[in-house]
Design a protein around this motif. Sequence first.
Motif, PDB file in Angstrom:
ATOM      1  N   ASN A 141       0.661  17.140   8.315  1.00 30.48           N
ATOM      2  CA  ASN A 141       0.421  17.466   6.681  1.00 30.48           C
ATOM      3  C   ASN A 141       0.735  16.145   5.947  1.00 30.48           C
ATOM      4  N   ALA A 142       0.476  15.191   6.448  1.00 32.61           N
ATOM      5  CA  ALA A 142       0.940  13.918   5.828  1.00 32.61           C
ATOM      6  C   ALA A 142      -0.239  12.983   5.513  1.00 32.61           C
ATOM      7  N   GLN A 143      -0.629  12.442   4.431  1.00 28.73           N
ATOM      8  CA  GLN A 143      -1.835  11.642   4.165  1.00 28.73           C
ATOM      9  C   GLN A 143      -1.532  10.016   3.791  1.00 28.73           C
ATOM     10  N   ILE A 144      -1.819   9.206   4.690  1.00 25.04           N
ATOM     11  CA  ILE A 144      -1.732   7.797   4.348  1.00 25.04           C
ATOM     12  C   ILE A 144      -2.523   7.379   3.240  1.00 25.04           C
ATOM     13  N   TRP A 145      -2.048   6.795   2.162  1.00 23.07           N
ATOM     14  CA  TRP A 145      -2.775   6.280   1.221  1.00 23.07           C
ATOM     15  C   TRP A 145      -2.608   4.983   0.857  1.00 23.07           C
ATOM     16  N   GLN A 146      -1.835   4.192   1.628  1.00 20.36           N
ATOM     17  CA  GLN A 146      -2.033   2.706   1.840  1.00 20.36           C
ATOM     18  C   GLN A 146      -1.444   2.182   3.062  1.00 20.36           C
ATOM     19  N   LEU A 147      -1.974   1.264   3.531  1.00 19.09           N
ATOM     20  CA  LEU A 147      -1.678   0.537   4.726  1.00 19.09           C
ATOM     21  C   LEU A 147      -1.219  -0.825   4.402  1.00 19.09           C
ATOM     22  N   GLU A 148      -0.074  -1.799   4.740  1.00 23.64           N
ATOM     23  CA  GLU A 148       0.149  -3.038   4.417  1.00 23.64           C
ATOM     24  C   GLU A 148       0.301  -3.775   5.751  1.00 23.64           C
ATOM     25  N   PRO A 149       0.071  -5.139   5.609  1.00 25.16           N
ATOM     26  CA  PRO A 149       0.207  -5.826   6.979  1.00 25.16           C
ATOM     27  C   PRO A 149       1.712  -5.850   7.396  1.00 25.16           C
ATOM     28  N   GLY A 150       1.862  -6.088   8.756  1.00 27.06           N
ATOM     29  CA  GLY A 150       3.136  -6.252   8.950  1.00 27.06           C
ATOM     30  C   GLY A 150       3.750  -5.355   9.957  1.00 27.06           C
ATOM     31  N   PHE A 151       3.836  -4.032  10.137  1.00 31.36           N
ATOM     32  CA  PHE A 151       2.821  -2.967   9.157  1.00 31.36           C
ATOM     33  C   PHE A 151       3.784  -2.197   8.585  1.00 31.36           C
ATOM     34  N   ARG A 152       2.981  -1.850   7.456  1.00 30.12           N
ATOM     35  CA  ARG A 152       3.730  -0.598   6.824  1.00 30.12           C
ATOM     36  C   ARG A 152       2.738   0.344   6.358  1.00 30.12           C
ATOM     37  N   ALA A 153       3.129   1.648   6.239  1.00 29.63           N
ATOM     38  CA  ALA A 153       2.163   2.772   6.009  1.00 29.63           C
ATOM     39  C   ALA A 153       2.896   3.466   4.749  1.00 29.63           C
ATOM     40  N   LEU A 154       2.337   3.942   3.999  1.00 28.55           N
ATOM     41  CA  LEU A 154       2.846   4.726   2.819  1.00 28.55           C
ATOM     42  C   LEU A 154       1.930   6.247   2.861  1.00 28.55           C
TER      43      LEU A 154
END
Lengths: 96, 374, 462
Positions: free
Chosen positions: C65-78
């Motif tokens: 039930n988790a939606q990722i809205w942003q991925l960033e290099p390195g890596f980071r997931a929001l």
Amino acid sequence: MFRKLHESDRGPVTIEIDGEIVPAEPGESVAAVIMRASAPWARLTPNTGSKRAPYCMMGVCFDCLAEVDGQSSVQTCLVSVRPGMRISRQAGKRRI
Amino acid sequence: MNADVIVIGAGTVGAAIGYGLAGRGERVLVLDGGDRDVRAANANFGLVWLHGKGMDMPAYYFLTRNSVDAWQGFAEELAETTAIDLQYEHDGGLVLCLGEADFEERRSSLLRLHNQLEDSSDPDWEMLDDGAVRALLPGIELGREVSGASLGRRDGHANPLRLLASLQAGIVRKGGSLRGGSTVHSVEAQAGGGFTVGFGSEKLSAARVVIAAGIGSTALARQVGLDVPIRPQRGQILVTEKVMPVLPLPTLDVRQTREGSIMIGATHEEVGLDCSTTSEAAAVLSASALRQFPGLRDVSLVRQWAGLRILTPDGFPIYAESETHPGAFVALCHSGVTLAAFHAGILADCIAGGQLSEELHVFHHRRFDVPKAA
Amino acid sequence: MAAAVEARRHNLDVMVIDEQATPGGQIWRSVEMTRRRDEVLGPTYSEGRNAAELFRACGANYRPNAQIWQLEPGFRALFTSEGQVGMVEASKLLLATGAQERPAPFPGWTLPGVLTVGAAQILLKNAGEIPADPVWIAGSGPLPLLYAVQLLRAGGQIAGYLDTTPKARWREALVHLPAALKAPGDLLKGLGWTSMLRRRVRVIRDVCSIEAVGEHRITKLRYRSGSGPEVAVPAGLLLVHEGVVPSIHPALSMDCTLKWSAAQDCFVPVLDAWGESSVDGLFIAGDGAGIAGARAAQCRGTLAGIRAASKLGRLDSTSAERVAVPSRRRLARELAIRPFLDALFRPRAEVYAPADRTVICRCEEVTAGAIRAAASVGRPGPNQVKAATRAGMGPCQGRQCGYTVTRILAAMQDRSPEDVGFFHIRPPLKPVTLGELATGIGCATDDRQEGEFRSNDSHVIE
């Protein structure tokens, strides 16, 4: 438009769609319940007010958006029913 | 010669100049870059704004005022020519103040600006207390910190993407040419007069050339003796899902479009040519918008984008004709929407006539030359 | 799931972020829920139960039930989950976001009562529901065949099956038949479905155009087949399908290089033999790497898990190669039938050239005609067309219209789709509220985790 094959085997729950109490099965999505409803649509588009119903059932079309327990613009195909959940069809642009 | 004028860049500035030239009967060719080129035009907030502008450069205030006053007629003519409605509204614009100190600072800053103008007419702005602001914005909850606002009577907003589409279509409707996917790499003066412009493996010539390629102008301008000191500054903008009309007037950083989406801008970041968006900016911009309008907290963000402003050292435009290469012009600014009427009007007139008018000389980039110590 | 299990085998710290409520992706959607539908759904579906069990037991940190809205290099997931913003960092990232049905707009496709075949299958898996009345199915590919069979097994009724596969495809596919015969199991299965369908359902072949008609919902279906006249039939529900394409949004948002697959008529990520993309440490496995089905997805997932473990020093490259052998063999077998299937079910040209009046951007309600009008000024790419028409600016961010815009431009400008490109994809990959953004990122869970992130099912990473 759709009908269930069997009764829920884990005790049915009920949810409310625009005031109408409807039966639902734990684990199924809200969109699935909408597709069984007598009025199987979820929202009116903000641009032209056209009726839309769930289309893809997997979160990539955003046509199944409705208000779930007070939160607007929820993708109902990604939300599992909970007992007593209140769904409101979304009419056009979002209200705040 | 293939054209009277070649305009390099079909962004908001280039397209407006091209449209104005085509409308004056010039044979104009506008050359635009590639689909993924940096385009400030696609990242514009959409304000057509006057109040608060021109601090320490009154000429800019008057330039802007002329453009804003001409905007309605400009928008109408464009709509008639291209059947594209620019959705221009000019019922005023607000700059909200948070706290008493902010309110006082805003007021004194605007007063100082007004005094610099030495203009006898009434200021085009007034200060409103929070009650008056609430009366103007009845449909939306104002944050507790909002102490008031400055209201610019002439300010407004339009749809910047429609403006661009309309200008580009207008160029063609008025008999000009527009070529996309034609990133220009060279501008050379020709022996007998005029210029040859090279893009890809093609070359075309024109009597005059206007460089309006935004952040990509530096190298090209240098080829015609114009050393323009510009730098990119990233601005990130948030766009929400479509909401019922709640915000009838734009503020400097929050406006609601005709379609219903709410735009929230913008950051001011010095990151070179990096056009990526960041979660930090999303957080900061959201928090800032919610301080002004807490009722937006459950509205969804649908898009976030970044654009690169074209910034000069004082933030004001550069309009210049080359001395070493007469007939070559450069036009650079970061308020392409507000100044669109000016670009399509007076500036196009000047270029068609072959020289910039007296009033525009103050916008030459020689104003940045540091005088040498004796 | 396979990648998580493999990564855990080598003691990596694994987090799996899943948009769905339970594991299984789309092919094995809701597989843990009940066994009551196993017979209807068939053996491939029940295989997923084992996979889910292994996954649950492997020790990965599972966030449904988790939606990722942003991925960033390195890596980071929001991501957002239950109204809260979460943030996770990891040294390796695996995108296992699967595929979606190929958008194939036609007049009336936005009417209530028009759904994809995949949607109907999800309703069967997740809610045990079938069309209440005889349903019309229109499309081409293995999936509508399978669903038709499942529906008949469940006691449902099919009013008619409009097969939009062009007549010529059989001949074009024959050259790939020898390779497909290397692993005849799936071929035989397909033949079985086809014959069951022909025996029990009215099948109309070589259908070249369809239209859904109705005011607030579909009430009539119009179609043309071969060189025949237009036929109109009453219809209360229409299921459509024109193949499956990899979900590319998360990969695009991370600037992974994609290439055009002429065989599958879609963009696919450029990957090495382990499934690593052009971005170091970013893997793509499953149908998101290229359409190949559930078993191939497990193989690709396992390979990514092995390689991630190897890059993180848990096993040397020789051991990695050795451990990979069974998965590579199995993957090769699973891929054997693909060229045949891809050629056999290649969509007809009309799918990419909708009539002017067709809405092609569902979110912003932009027609094909509006796209063509905008494309006639300048020589724009998809992003300029997006700016001019708003197509691609809605919440689906071009998932339903991106391909159509690209193909319309390709046709108008006589360029290949690869040359034209695709929309520039930005966050948010899924909607997130202003309130969540304003308060969440500062105090989000900051789990510093070494190892692989994995995400199961539609949506990003893990």
